[in-house]
Enzyme design. Sequence first.
Site, mmCIF file in Angstrom:
data_model
loop_
_atom_site.group_PDB
_atom_site.id
_atom_site.type_symbol
_atom_site.label_atom_id
_atom_site.label_comp_id
_atom_site.label_asym_id
_atom_site.label_seq_id
_atom_site.Cartn_x
_atom_site.Cartn_y
_atom_site.Cartn_z
ATOM 1 N N CYS B 117 39.405 44.423 41.849
ATOM 2 C CA CYS B 117 38.859 43.452 42.794
ATOM 3 C C CYS B 117 38.259 44.274 43.908
ATOM 4 O O CYS B 117 38.967 44.889 44.688
ATOM 5 C CB CYS B 117 39.937 42.523 43.345
ATOM 6 N N CYS B 120 38.926 42.436 47.744
ATOM 7 C CA CYS B 120 40.262 42.428 48.344
ATOM 8 C C CYS B 120 41.236 42.895 47.274
ATOM 9 O O CYS B 120 41.244 44.061 46.926
ATOM 10 C CB CYS B 120 40.618 41.064 48.917
ATOM 11 N N SER B 121 42.045 42.011 46.752
ATOM 12 C CA SER B 121 42.914 42.458 45.671
ATOM 13 C C SER B 121 43.294 41.282 44.805
ATOM 14 O O SER B 121 44.447 41.099 44.458
ATOM 15 C CB SER B 121 44.180 43.102 46.211
ATOM 16 N N CYS B 122 42.325 40.455 44.462
ATOM 17 C CA CYS B 122 42.595 39.346 43.570
ATOM 18 C C CYS B 122 43.249 39.913 42.309
ATOM 19 O O CYS B 122 42.776 40.907 41.759
ATOM 20 C CB CYS B 122 41.304 38.621 43.224
#
Lengths: 127, 217
Positions: B117, B120-122
Amino acid sequence: MTISCPPEADRTVDLTALPALPRDDAGPVFRAPWEAQAFAMTLELHRRGVFTWPEWAGTLAEEIARAKAHDAWDDGSHYYERWLAALEALVARKQVVGTADLSQRVDEWDRAARATPHGQPVLLPQR
Amino acid sequence: MSDDHHHPHDHDHGSDSAHDRPLSGPALRVKALESLLAEKGLIDPKTLDEIVDTYEHRVGPRNGARIVARAWTDPAYRQRLLANATEAIAEFGFIESHAEDMVAVENTPQVRNLVVCTLCSCYPWPVLGLPPAWYKSDAYRARAVLDPRGVLKAFGQDIPEDIEVRVWDSTAEMRYLVLPERPAGTEGWNEEQLASIVTRDSMVGVGTVILPAGAGA
């Protein structure tokens, strides 16, 4: 065996990088209890409809981009600081918890924590 | 040494002023936010504990491993998974109300898939639990798209030039699960045995599933 830019930021990477390591769950996912609390609060506020998941992801992405503009490279260890900043921004934008109320409450917790002897639970004074 | 150590006053993150506080800056802010939200009836501290416990201990990557193992043993399930991962995963009852769609991408002898991602950090929490620190790092997020082979190499995966590497950038609406290749030597294994060797890294795409030393001997 690291992702190598920049070298100093890599220490967390190689923990999980080696296929020979014990499978999964290697390494801490939360580095402190507050990180887990911030994570859980976000999920719960979403579940209750305070914000949508795309709204949350968008706010988090903005915060990460903002932090990246003037902070050092993040090896993942500052991730939840950004998460928390995004959560504070989103609840303020949603008029759930205002910035002023929040900083006042932070000071109250700070005073309570200072006044509490070591080893005892910190509690806010009854109002 | 990173640069900011030379300029301790250039980067005031707000928490620096909290060094003398009994609770650290972010911990204090979390406590403050939590107490305000609880007063408004928007969160219940007990529910928060349950959420943490679920993601930390009960989900982990185990849900994902069960999905992969079933896809390896049940060709019809594999078809359903690749055609509509959201529904195929829902058959297990793992999917939560995150409103994101899941897509399963299959590794083959010709294709390796890598999930990132960049914004962000999906991450597919319901099937893989909480993301590891490296997934959240700037290094991984930046390099996975620019230099996926370099990233894979850093994880010990030397990908020959004639194998295609596909990079999947997750979003809030779309998360990816890599269906790794079933390792040779697991013929006749049942679903449970197979699930036990499927790693989180293999389902993010930075690893492959290998037989543990001694297994299958």
